[in-house]
Design a protein around this motif. Structure first.
Motif, PDB file in Angstrom:
ATOM      1  N   GLU A 123       0.835  -1.191   0.000  1.00 12.94           N
ATOM      2  CA  GLU A 123       0.000   0.000   0.000  1.00 12.94           C
ATOM      3  C   GLU A 123       0.874   1.246   0.000  1.00 12.94           C
ATOM      4  N   ALA A 124       0.693   2.105  -1.017  1.00 11.83           N
ATOM      5  CA  ALA A 124       1.521   3.300  -1.169  1.00 11.83           C
ATOM      6  C   ALA A 124       1.152   4.395  -0.165  1.00 11.83           C
ATOM      7  N   LEU A 152       3.367  -1.083  -7.754  1.00 19.55           N
ATOM      8  CA  LEU A 152       3.627  -0.983  -9.191  1.00 19.55           C
ATOM      9  C   LEU A 152       5.059  -0.559  -9.495  1.00 19.55           C
ATOM     10  N   THR A 153       5.732   0.029  -8.513  1.00 17.72           N
ATOM     11  CA  THR A 153       7.094   0.500  -8.752  1.00 17.72           C
ATOM     12  C   THR A 153       8.132  -0.215  -7.891  1.00 17.72           C
ATOM     13  N   ALA A 154       7.664  -0.983  -6.908  1.00 18.11           N
ATOM     14  CA  ALA A 154       8.597  -1.684  -6.020  1.00 18.11           C
ATOM     15  C   ALA A 154       9.274  -2.835  -6.752  1.00 18.11           C
ATOM     16  N   GLU A 155      10.431  -3.231  -6.252  1.00 18.15           N
ATOM     17  CA  GLU A 155      11.104  -4.397  -6.808  1.00 18.15           C
ATOM     18  C   GLU A 155      10.273  -5.650  -6.530  1.00 18.15           C
ATOM     19  N   GLN A 156      10.456  -6.647  -7.370  1.00 22.49           N
ATOM     20  CA  GLN A 156       9.719  -7.892  -7.197  1.00 22.49           C
ATOM     21  C   GLN A 156       9.983  -8.471  -5.814  1.00 22.49           C
ATOM     22  N   SER A 157       8.913  -8.965  -5.189  1.00 20.68           N
ATOM     23  CA  SER A 157       9.041  -9.478  -3.822  1.00 20.68           C
ATOM     24  C   SER A 157       8.620 -10.943  -3.756  1.00 20.68           C
ATOM     25  N   GLY A 158       9.204 -11.757  -4.614  1.00 20.67           N
ATOM     26  CA  GLY A 158       8.923 -13.191  -4.564  1.00 20.67           C
ATOM     27  C   GLY A 158       7.815 -13.611  -5.511  1.00 20.67           C
ATOM     28  N   ARG A 159       7.468 -14.877  -5.393  1.00 15.11           N
ATOM     29  CA  ARG A 159       6.416 -15.476  -6.223  1.00 15.11           C
ATOM     30  C   ARG A 159       5.174 -15.731  -5.380  1.00 15.11           C
ATOM     31  N   PHE A 160       4.011 -15.680  -6.031  1.00 11.09           N
ATOM     32  CA  PHE A 160       2.737 -15.854  -5.346  1.00 11.09           C
ATOM     33  C   PHE A 160       1.815 -16.748  -6.172  1.00 11.09           C
ATOM     34  N   GLN A 171      -2.705  -0.116 -18.141  1.00 11.56           N
ATOM     35  CA  GLN A 171      -2.077  -1.281 -18.770  1.00 11.56           C
ATOM     36  C   GLN A 171      -1.506  -2.176 -17.682  1.00 11.56           C
ATOM     37  N   LEU A 172      -1.420  -3.459 -17.971  1.00 14.28           N
ATOM     38  CA  LEU A 172      -0.978  -4.425 -16.980  1.00 14.28           C
ATOM     39  C   LEU A 172       0.533  -4.580 -17.032  1.00 14.28           C
ATOM     40  N   PRO A 173       1.251  -4.252 -15.934  1.00 15.05           N
ATOM     41  CA  PRO A 173       2.708  -4.397 -15.934  1.00 15.05           C
ATOM     42  C   PRO A 173       3.116  -5.865 -16.067  1.00 15.05           C
ATOM     43  N   GLU A 174       4.084  -6.113 -16.938  1.00 15.92           N
ATOM     44  CA  GLU A 174       4.544  -7.475 -17.165  1.00 15.92           C
ATOM     45  C   GLU A 174       5.170  -8.069 -15.906  1.00 15.92           C
ATOM     46  N   GLN A 175       5.763  -7.204 -15.054  1.00 10.29           N
ATOM     47  CA  GLN A 175       6.439  -7.706 -13.854  1.00 10.29           C
ATOM     48  C   GLN A 175       5.480  -8.427 -12.919  1.00 10.29           C
ATOM     49  N   LEU A 176       4.201  -8.014 -12.893  1.00  7.18           N
ATOM     50  CA  LEU A 176       3.242  -8.682 -12.029  1.00  7.18           C
ATOM     51  C   LEU A 176       2.990 -10.114 -12.477  1.00  7.18           C
ATOM     52  N   GLN A 177       2.888 -10.311 -13.775  1.00  5.15           N
ATOM     53  CA  GLN A 177       2.672 -11.656 -14.298  1.00  5.15           C
ATOM     54  C   GLN A 177       3.854 -12.561 -13.946  1.00  5.15           C
ATOM     55  N   LYS A 178       5.056 -11.988 -13.984  1.00  3.49           N
ATOM     56  CA  LYS A 178       6.256 -12.772 -13.692  1.00  3.49           C
ATOM     57  C   LYS A 178       6.317 -13.211 -12.231  1.00  3.49           C
ATOM     58  N   GLN A 179       5.546 -12.564 -11.362  1.00  2.00           N
ATOM     59  CA  GLN A 179       5.543 -12.929  -9.943  1.00  2.00           C
ATOM     60  C   GLN A 179       4.575 -14.066  -9.625  1.00  2.00           C
TER      61      GLN A 179
END
Length: 233
Positions: A123-124, A152-160, A171-179
């Motif tokens: 939460e920002a 949306l701007t934080a570094e990746q924090s693991g997998r879920f 638009q959907l950030p690609e980084q979220l899909q990668k998590q």
């Protein structure tokens, strides 16, 4: 000559608890079921996880209304029917880990925590983070971790196993899909006014994803969401 004693019927005023339970029942039957939320586990969850516990005293009677209740800092809570539909689409399992972007009052985090193993909330807004933390603690929810960062701007924090974006995106950030873990589901609200689409992304392998539109609604943009490009001629 004697007179028979008249029996005066006792009149009981409905208690506040009875009124709240009736309002909860009405919310489920009049708002949530008509929005195609029919999964028994989700409907039972709405009876157990008390929505009114996540709003101040003056808003408790409105916690079951078909409206977006105001939150501090100009934010708004989701409609109850949208929260319920989110839970039905992602279908969190007991052993699964969840990432939630956007804390709001903490109620959606409580629903996800009730269904899953652990929920991480990003939460920002520091005020909303503190509010959700307070509400969750008061309600006895212990399997939620809240962080004051922009998801949306934080570094990746693991997998879920499940990711829910509780705010609008252009638009959907690609980084979220990668998590997402393989088999994991991501639900995000993508588009512009006057309509956004709830997209359900499923990771079917290390490199492949499927996507489907599951319902339409409108949510305020999540902080950090990239505005849509505007062209003038």
């Amino acid at each position: 000559m004697g007179f028979a004693k008249m029996r005066v019927p006792l009149i009981y005023a409905p208690s506040e608890e009875m009124n709240i339970e009736q309002a909860r029942f009405n919310m489920i039957e009049q708002q949530i079921r008509p929005w195609n939320v029919l999964d028994k586990d989700v409907l039972d969850m709405l009876l157990v996880v008390k929505r009114e516990n996540y709003f101040p005293e003056e808003q408790k009677s409105m916690a079951f209304f078909d409206t977006e209740l105001p939150l501090p800092g100009g934010h708004k809570a989701m409609f109850p029917r949208v929260e319920a539909r989110v839970m039905q689409e992602v279908l969190v399992k007991k052993q699964e880990s969840v990432l939630l972007l956007g804390a709001a009052s903490g109620y959606l985090a409580a629903l996800l925590a009730h269904a899953g193993r652990h929920v991480t909330v990003l939460e920002a807004d520091a005020g909303l983070k503190a509010l959700a933390e307070k509400n969750l603690a008061a309600d006895g929810v212990r399997n939620v971790t809240l962080l004051n960062v922009n998801g949306l701007t934080a570094e990746q924090s693991g997998r879920f196993d499940v990711i829910v974006v509780a705010g609008g995106l252009n638009q959907l950030p690609e980084q979220l899909q990668k998590q997402l873990n393989v088999g994991g589901r991501l639900l995000a609200f993508v588009g512009e006014l006057p309509m956004m689409r709830a997209l359900l992304i499923t990771r079917v392998s290390d490199t492949a994803f499927t996507s489907k539109e599951v319902f339409d609604t409108v949510l305020p943009l999540l902080p950090g969401a990239t505005p849509a490009s505007k062209f003038s001629f």
